[in-house]
Design a protein around this motif. Structure first.
Motif, PDB file in Angstrom:
ATOM      1  N   UNK A 158      46.500 -22.856   4.273  1.00 41.18           N
ATOM      2  CA  UNK A 158      46.654 -22.938   2.823  1.00 41.18           C
ATOM      3  C   UNK A 158      47.538 -24.099   2.382  1.00 41.18           C
ATOM      4  N   UNK A 159      47.940 -24.960   3.315  1.00 43.75           N
ATOM      5  CA  UNK A 159      48.689 -26.150   2.938  1.00 43.75           C
ATOM      6  C   UNK A 159      50.113 -25.891   2.506  1.00 43.75           C
ATOM      7  N   UNK A 160      50.769 -24.873   3.086  1.00 49.18           N
ATOM      8  CA  UNK A 160      52.182 -24.637   2.794  1.00 49.18           C
ATOM      9  C   UNK A 160      53.035 -25.462   3.764  1.00 49.18           C
ATOM     10  N   UNK A 161      54.248 -25.803   3.339  1.00 48.43           N
ATOM     11  CA  UNK A 161      55.139 -26.589   4.175  1.00 48.43           C
ATOM     12  C   UNK A 161      56.579 -26.188   3.956  1.00 48.43           C
ATOM     13  N   UNK A 162      57.486 -26.922   4.619  1.00 49.95           N
ATOM     14  CA  UNK A 162      58.905 -26.633   4.474  1.00 49.95           C
ATOM     15  C   UNK A 162      59.330 -25.419   5.292  1.00 49.95           C
ATOM     16  N   UNK A 163      60.516 -24.935   5.018  1.00 49.32           N
ATOM     17  CA  UNK A 163      61.074 -23.810   5.769  1.00 49.32           C
ATOM     18  C   UNK A 163      60.464 -22.491   5.298  1.00 49.32           C
ATOM     19  N   UNK A 164      60.186 -21.638   6.243  1.00 48.86           N
ATOM     20  CA  UNK A 164      59.712 -20.292   5.898  1.00 48.86           C
ATOM     21  C   UNK A 164      60.900 -19.500   5.381  1.00 48.86           C
ATOM     22  N   UNK A 165      60.784 -18.918   4.179  1.00 52.90           N
ATOM     23  CA  UNK A 165      61.950 -18.219   3.602  1.00 52.90           C
ATOM     24  C   UNK A 165      62.290 -16.957   4.399  1.00 52.90           C
ATOM     25  N   UNK A 166      63.576 -16.751   4.652  1.00 49.71           N
ATOM     26  CA  UNK A 166      64.025 -15.579   5.388  1.00 49.71           C
ATOM     27  C   UNK A 166      63.781 -14.310   4.589  1.00 49.71           C
ATOM     28  N   UNK A 167      63.557 -14.448   3.267  1.00 42.56           N
ATOM     29  CA  UNK A 167      63.317 -13.279   2.425  1.00 42.56           C
ATOM     30  C   UNK A 167      62.083 -12.495   2.858  1.00 42.56           C
ATOM     31  N   UNK A 168      61.175 -13.151   3.634  1.00 45.40           N
ATOM     32  CA  UNK A 168      60.015 -12.411   4.127  1.00 45.40           C
ATOM     33  C   UNK A 168      60.444 -11.285   5.055  1.00 45.40           C
ATOM     34  N   UNK A 169      61.660 -11.343   5.572  1.00 47.19           N
ATOM     35  CA  UNK A 169      62.182 -10.268   6.406  1.00 47.19           C
ATOM     36  C   UNK A 169      62.442  -8.986   5.649  1.00 47.19           C
ATOM     37  N   UNK A 170      62.342  -9.006   4.312  1.00 49.68           N
ATOM     38  CA  UNK A 170      62.528  -7.799   3.494  1.00 49.68           C
ATOM     39  C   UNK A 170      61.251  -6.984   3.375  1.00 49.68           C
ATOM     40  N   UNK A 171      60.131  -7.498   3.881  1.00 49.52           N
ATOM     41  CA  UNK A 171      58.842  -6.813   3.748  1.00 49.52           C
ATOM     42  C   UNK A 171      58.724  -5.760   4.838  1.00 49.52           C
ATOM     43  N   UNK A 172      59.449  -4.658   4.660  1.00 50.81           N
ATOM     44  CA  UNK A 172      59.566  -3.660   5.713  1.00 50.81           C
ATOM     45  C   UNK A 172      58.275  -2.878   5.933  1.00 50.81           C
ATOM     46  N   UNK A 173      57.335  -2.943   4.979  1.00 46.93           N
ATOM     47  CA  UNK A 173      56.063  -2.227   5.121  1.00 46.93           C
ATOM     48  C   UNK A 173      54.971  -3.111   5.705  1.00 46.93           C
TER      49      UNK A 173
END
Length: 945
Positions: A158-173
């Motif tokens: 999908x053409x994303x770049x840069x750092x992967x945000x650590x906030x994705x670690x909040x997706x506990x489900x």
């Protein structure tokens, strides 16, 4: 940002009234709940931020329906009406290979733009899929980590770049996370947030750049529910750990660590994953041996250890006990085993489960054993690119499930057994690059009705079929080059209506090409009929409707007539070595606008060169050499050109080198040898910074060259032989890539610059040529050695040579030239050089040819000549050399002709040296008085002795 007006009470009341009005006046009311008003508004705002060139979201419009649950890509809970899924993946990119890196999509259906945080109003979202689109290297929004119920997040391709945000670690489900194939610009700087995703079952981070994330295995070890981990081409920091304690990945089914180029022993912890079914480790530099503990991985169905392995020892016999293993791929793993000795491994239960066995390029030897026919369920057998010899066993005919048989690139011989023709499921048959003999009859192919790929090249097999044969297969790919199909053009090709690629060079065809050939298949893209005796004229194919033809090679035939026109789809056109005559059509850029490679060399073309090359925007290489072209070179070149190779050599072109050639900033090879060009060498050529080879030899160019040292940093081959250049030799010391320098047969004068000893690329020995140097299969240079011209093409990079012969050079041979340790050919003959031959000549250890003849060199031949072990040609004739000829090493192999014209030389192979002092006086030679009366010449003679 969200519009505050849209959330105001007034707007809500108006929207509610409008909604009731629409529902009351609607003839059909939708069943069940409709979507929530605030969620519809959020989706509408989300759409505003997107770019939608394909109008894929046209249904997202209240004028179509106010129920956003009916909008394309939106799914709702059928009880509550809440939006729970947003699937906007791009179907049009799904043809991409799963592991093909795609960071930029040129698909007109790809969504782009911005991702609005208004999406947060959809609190019950469980699925978000934006894969296959292109968001211009945009950062993954942090707010995506706020969807507490999100179970599936797909952002691949999908053409994303840069750092992967650590906030994705909040997706506990989260159950599935796919960030793969966004290009290596997507960076994972820390992995600990992954350990929070304890519900995760499927993780795909292929092509994500792990950068400094060294804790990836520890983080993933916390995912107790994980079933699938894919980390292909992630550049894993410090490689893949060889060992790991307390492994918790007990549920893992699929692990992909391929193409990470890890340089370590084969990780032992991998073989503790008892539940693992699919293991992909290709593209690493693992070494060591496969442990016997692999036999404990009883659930394994796919094992891929291919590419770059440096395994020691044999494959363990325990591998044969993996009763569920279906695919075993050890491609390019240097096993160095005799295939017939592997019977113990493949006699276990593995022989009943295997559907794919690939040992391509695994350094196997021996013969193909009869037990190879015991794999009753085998669908793919690839033993190509090994050293297998002997005849093919008839037991191959027992592999009745086989769909692919690849044995090309071995030393197999004898007849091809008829039993292979029993394999009715066969789709791919590749037997090329072997030493088979005999022929294949119609009966051989009678049952091969599903065959689509046939490779028999370089086998000398003959196809023994009737002219009216109509095979039952429908091939898509044919490679029968260097087989025997002629002399008639094979008419059975006409029945292959699905054919896309045809390779039939050197098949002894001496017929003309039939008219039906050019449109018998609407799928035809690739044609190679070169190196035959095909005669006649070609029709005008420019109006061929719906043609997909992109590659045509008809070179080295007997075709005649005018240059033919091909369909607009053509990109590669090779017509060299024929008898085409007349003018080159001036409108080629209109009839064949996609041309990238056009080769018309060695024909009988005449007239001037049209301007079409300047108007072909995609042209990369143009070869019009060895014709009878006249007039001047085109002077219309544009800076936007992609042209890399330009060869107009061996024609009758006159005039000057046009200034506009300097606009060709991508030009790598400019070959104008053997014409009638005059004038100087334009200094504007220094704009061609990509130049690798410049050959202007055998023209009438003149003037001085003073500018070349400040450009051409990539230049490897420079040939200005046989012109009228004058003045000092050009400054070249900064040309650190130069390996061949030929300035012979000009009017250069002055000394040989000492700085020529700084030509760094010539100091590489044969075994240390830089790896970045490429092959030059379609360009060549000529060197004159011992009066013979030798052409170098494919081995250009292995040659280091200097030829300054037949000029007016003065002074000594610079000792600095002996620093060019990789020099193979040195010719300084036919000048006015003086002084001695450098004593350090022995430093040129790989020197093969040396010509210093016809100069004014003096002194003795250095004894160090005897250390030049590769010297096969030498000429020191017609100088003023003196003293005894050394007889050690290669010098003892040369005859007297190389020394003629040096009156002071003596010894083998010339006349014996005559002592000038009697034997009875030898005892007194050490007396100082005696030394005072000896001439300087005699002193030199004694010193040489």
């Amino acid at each position: 940002m969200c519009n505050p007006l849209l959330s105001s009470p007034y707007y809500v009341r108006v929207a509610a009234i409008l909604l009731v009005f629409l529902f009351v006046n609607s003839p059909i009311c939708p069943a069940g709940f409709t979507c929530q008003d605030n969620e519809r508004q959020a989706l509408f705002q989300f759409k505003i931020g997107l770019k939608d060139p394909g109008n894929r979201l046209s249904s997202w419009d209240v004028s179509v329906t106010t129920d956003c649950c009916l909008w394309k890509g939106v799914s709702c809970d059928n009880r509550t009406g809440h939006v729970i899924g947003l699937d906007l993946h791009n179907d049009h990119n799904e043809h991409q290979h799963r592991y093909q890196e795609q960071s930029v999509s040129d698909d007109r259906w790809a969504l782009g733009g911005e991702l609005s945080p208004c999406l947060l109003a959809i609190e019950h979202l469980t699925t978000l899929d934006l894969s296959g689109n292109y968001f211009g290297n945009m950062l993954i929004p942090r707010f995506l980590g706020s969807f507490k119920q999100l179970a599936t997040l797909r952002l691949s391709r999908a053409g994303f770049g840069g750092r992967i945000p650590h906030q994705l670690g909040n997706l506990l489900s989260l159950h599935q996370l796919d960030l793969s194939n966004n290009g290596h610009s997507l960076l994972l700087d820390d992995c600990w947030w992954l350990s929070n995703l304890t519900s995760l079952q499927h993780l795909d981070l292929s092509f994500v750049n792990f950068g400094i994330a060294a804790n990836w295995l520890e983080a993933l070890n916390a995912l107790h529910s994980i079933l699938e981990i894919r980390l292909s081409q992630c550049g894993l920091l410090n490689g893949i750990p060889s060992s790991f304690q307390h492994l918790n990945l007990t549920s893992l089914v699929t692990l992909d660590l391929s193409d990470n180029y890890s340089n370590s022993t084969l990780p032992t912890w991998l073989f503790d994953l008892k539940s693992l079914q699919n293991l992909f480790l290709r593209g690493n530099y693992f070494y060591g041996s496969i442990p016997a503990s692999i036999g404990n991985m009883s659930s394994l169905t796919v094992l891929e250890l291919s590419d770059r392995f440096s395994l020691r020892g044999s494959i363990p016999g325990a591998l044969g006990n993996l009763c569920k293993l279906q695919q075993l791929d050890l491609t390019w793993s240097p096993l160095r085993q005799n295939l017939s000795d592997m019977k113990e491994i493949f006699s276990g239960c593995i022989k009943n489960s295997l559907t794919k066995l690939s040992l391509r390029g695994a350094s196997l030897s021996g013969y193909l054993p009869e037990w190879i026919g015991d794999f009753q369920n085998l669908k793919i057998l690839d033993l190509s690119m090994n050293s297998l010899s002997g005849k093919l066993p008839s037991s191959l005919g027992r592999l009745l499930s086989l769909q692919q048989l690849s044995l090309y690139g071995n030393e197999l011989n004898g007849d091809v057994p008829e039993t292979i023709g029993w394999l009715s499921e066969l789709v791919i048959l590749k037997l090329g690059l072997n030493s088979f003999k005999g022929g294949l009859s119609e009966n051989f192919f009678a049952n091969l009705t599903k065959l689509k790929n046939l490779g028999l090249s370089s086998t000398s097999l003959a196809l023994n079929v009737r002219p009216d044969w109509k095979p039952l297969f429908r091939l898509e790919y044919i490679n029968m080059s260097s087989c025997i199909l002629g002399p008639q053009f094979p008419s059975w090709i006409k029945t292959q209506e699905s054919l896309s690629s045809l390779h039939m060079y050197d098949v002894n065809i001496s017929d003309s090409i039939p008219d039906w050939f050019w449109n018998f298949s609407s799928s035809l893209e690739f044609i190679d009929l070169s190196h035959n005796g095909i005669r006649g004229m070609l029709p005008d194919l420019s109006e061929l409707a719906d043609s997909k033809l992109t590659y045509v090679d008809l070179s080295c035939n007997l075709l005649e007539g005018t240059v033919p026109q091909f369909p607009k789809s053509i990109s590669y056109l090779f017509l060299s070595n024929n008898s085409f005559s007349g003018l080159i059509p001036p409108g080629i850029h209109k009839t064949m606008p996609k041309l990238q490679y056009l080769f018309l060399s060695k024909n009988n073309l005449s007239g001037s060169i049209p301007l079409f090359p300047c108007n072909l925007e995609e042209l990369i290489a143009l070869d019009l050499s060895n014709n009878h072209l006249s007039g001047e070179l085109p002077d219309c070149w544009k800076g936007s050109s992609n042209l890399q190779d330009l060869d107009f050599s061996q024609n009758e072109i006159s005039g000057q080198i046009p200034i506009s050639i300097s606009h060709l900033t991508s030009l790598e090879h400019l070959i104008l040898r053997g014409n009638r060009l005059s004038g100087g060498l334009p200094s504007s050529l220094d704009s061609c910074r990509a130049m690798v080879l410049l050959d202007l030899s055998y023209n009438q160019l003149s003037g001085e060259i003073t500018w070349m040292d400040r450009s051409f940093s990539n230049l490897k081959f420079l040939n200005l032989r046989a012109n009228m250049f004058s003045g000092n030799l050009p400054p070249l010391s900064q040309l650190n890539s130069l390996r061949i320098l030929d300035l012979s047969r000009n009017n250069f004068s002055g000394n040989i610059p000492k700085s020529y000893g700084n030509l760094r690329a010539m100091s590489y020995s044969l075994n240390h040529v830089p790896s970045e140097t490429a092959s030059y299969s379609h360009v060549a240079m000529n060197l004159e050695i011992n009066g013979f011209y030798i052409q170098f093409s494919n081995v250009l990079n292995l040659v280091a040579a200097i030829d300054l012969s037949k000029n007016h050079l003065l002074g000594p041979i610079p000792e600095e030239l002996t620093d060019l340790y990789g020099l193979r050919f040195l010719n300084l003959s036919g000048n006015n050089l003086t002084g001695h031959i450098p004593d350090k000549i022995n430093l040129l250890k790989v020197l093969e040819a040396l010509d210093l003849s016809s100069n004014n060199l003096s002194g003795a031949i250095p004894p160090s000549f005897g250390q030049l072990n590769f010297l096969s040609y030498m000429n020191l004739s017609y100088n003023n050399l003196s003293g005894r000829i050394p007889i050690s090493g290669q010098l003892s192999t040369f005859d007297s002709t190389i020394y003629v014209g040096n009156q002071g030389l003596c010894g083998i192979p010339l006349h014996e040296c005559q002592d000038k002092v009697s034997i009875k006086d030898e005892a007194h030679l050490t007396s100082p008085e005696i030394w005072l009366h000896l001439s300087a010449e005699l002193v030199m003679f004694m010193l040489l002795l």
